[in-house]
Design a protein around this motif. Structure first.
Motif, PDB file in Angstrom:
ATOM      1  N   UNK A 111       0.761  -1.151  -0.035  1.00  0.00           N
ATOM      2  CA  UNK A 111      -0.100  -0.018   0.050  1.00  0.00           C
ATOM      3  C   UNK A 111       0.981   1.148   0.151  1.00  0.00           C
ATOM      4  N   UNK A 112       0.273   2.186  -0.714  1.00  0.00           N
ATOM      5  CA  UNK A 112       1.192   3.638  -0.753  1.00  0.00           C
ATOM      6  C   UNK A 112       1.480   4.201   0.733  1.00  0.00           C
ATOM      7  N   UNK A 113       2.332   4.400   1.128  1.00  0.00           N
ATOM      8  CA  UNK A 113       2.871   4.871   2.431  1.00  0.00           C
ATOM      9  C   UNK A 113       1.939   6.362   2.899  1.00  0.00           C
ATOM     10  N   UNK A 114       1.664   7.268   1.724  1.00  0.00           N
ATOM     11  CA  UNK A 114       0.909   8.369   1.942  1.00  0.00           C
ATOM     12  C   UNK A 114      -0.695   7.747   2.473  1.00  0.00           C
ATOM     13  N   UNK A 115      -0.990   6.999   1.744  1.00  0.00           N
ATOM     14  CA  UNK A 115      -2.531   6.581   1.803  1.00  0.00           C
ATOM     15  C   UNK A 115      -2.476   5.925   3.471  1.00  0.00           C
ATOM     16  N   UNK A 116      -1.546   4.927   3.606  1.00  0.00           N
ATOM     17  CA  UNK A 116      -1.494   4.278   4.923  1.00  0.00           C
ATOM     18  C   UNK A 116      -1.518   5.166   6.028  1.00  0.00           C
ATOM     19  N   UNK A 117      -0.753   6.223   5.927  1.00  0.00           N
ATOM     20  CA  UNK A 117      -0.680   7.527   6.744  1.00  0.00           C
ATOM     21  C   UNK A 117      -1.958   7.803   7.211  1.00  0.00           C
ATOM     22  N   UNK A 118      -2.639   8.488   5.999  1.00  0.00           N
ATOM     23  CA  UNK A 118      -4.089   8.818   6.176  1.00  0.00           C
ATOM     24  C   UNK A 118      -4.974   8.018   6.811  1.00  0.00           C
ATOM     25  N   UNK A 119      -4.970   6.752   6.443  1.00  0.00           N
ATOM     26  CA  UNK A 119      -5.746   5.726   7.129  1.00  0.00           C
ATOM     27  C   UNK A 119      -5.515   5.731   8.605  1.00  0.00           C
ATOM     28  N   UNK A 120      -4.345   5.522   8.765  1.00  0.00           N
ATOM     29  CA  UNK A 120      -3.970   5.498  10.495  1.00  0.00           C
ATOM     30  C   UNK A 120      -4.242   6.934  11.214  1.00  0.00           C
ATOM     31  N   UNK A 121      -4.261   8.040  10.526  1.00  0.00           N
ATOM     32  CA  UNK A 121      -4.444   9.249  11.333  1.00  0.00           C
ATOM     33  C   UNK A 121      -6.094   9.157  11.446  1.00  0.00           C
ATOM     34  N   UNK A 122      -6.819   8.846  10.458  1.00  0.00           N
ATOM     35  CA  UNK A 122      -8.181   8.753  10.703  1.00  0.00           C
ATOM     36  C   UNK A 122      -8.760   7.837  11.763  1.00  0.00           C
ATOM     37  N   UNK A 123      -7.793   6.610  11.672  1.00  0.00           N
ATOM     38  CA  UNK A 123      -8.270   5.416  12.626  1.00  0.00           C
ATOM     39  C   UNK A 123      -7.902   6.017  14.398  1.00  0.00           C
ATOM     40  N   UNK A 124      -6.958   6.713  14.357  1.00  0.00           N
ATOM     41  CA  UNK A 124      -6.451   7.244  15.720  1.00  0.00           C
ATOM     42  C   UNK A 124      -7.420   8.442  16.132  1.00  0.00           C
ATOM     43  N   UNK A 125      -7.534   9.126  15.149  1.00  0.00           N
ATOM     44  CA  UNK A 125      -8.616  10.563  15.373  1.00  0.00           C
ATOM     45  C   UNK A 125      -9.934   9.946  15.852  1.00  0.00           C
TER      46      UNK A 125
END
Length: 71
Positions: A1-15
């Motif tokens: 998975x693209x690291x930028x998309x992974x970061x975005x998914x993780x930010x949303x998850x933790x938020x």
């Protein structure tokens, strides 16, 4: 998975886990709400400093924002 998309998914998850809005996260991290939105959608490449500010605001280790999305 693209690291930028992974970061975005993780930010949303933790938020969402913290029960805060994008606006609240943005204020806590010293960012614009639109920047947080772009990050969560995977359309913005964050700097290392931005990654650090997000991690502090979300109360997670920076590495947690770059790992596989938790279940």
């Amino acid at each position: 998975m693209d690291v930028v998309k992974l970061l975005g998914m993780n930010v949303r998850h933790h938020r969402k886990q913290k029960g805060i809005t994008q606006e609240e996260l943005a204020v806590a991290a010293g960012m614009e709400r639109s920047y947080v939105s772009d990050l969560e959608r995977g359309t913005r490449n964050p700097s290392v400093a931005a990654l650090g500010r997000l991690a502090v605001a979300l109360e997670v280790e920076p590495a947690a924002l770059l790992q596989s999305v938790p279940d």
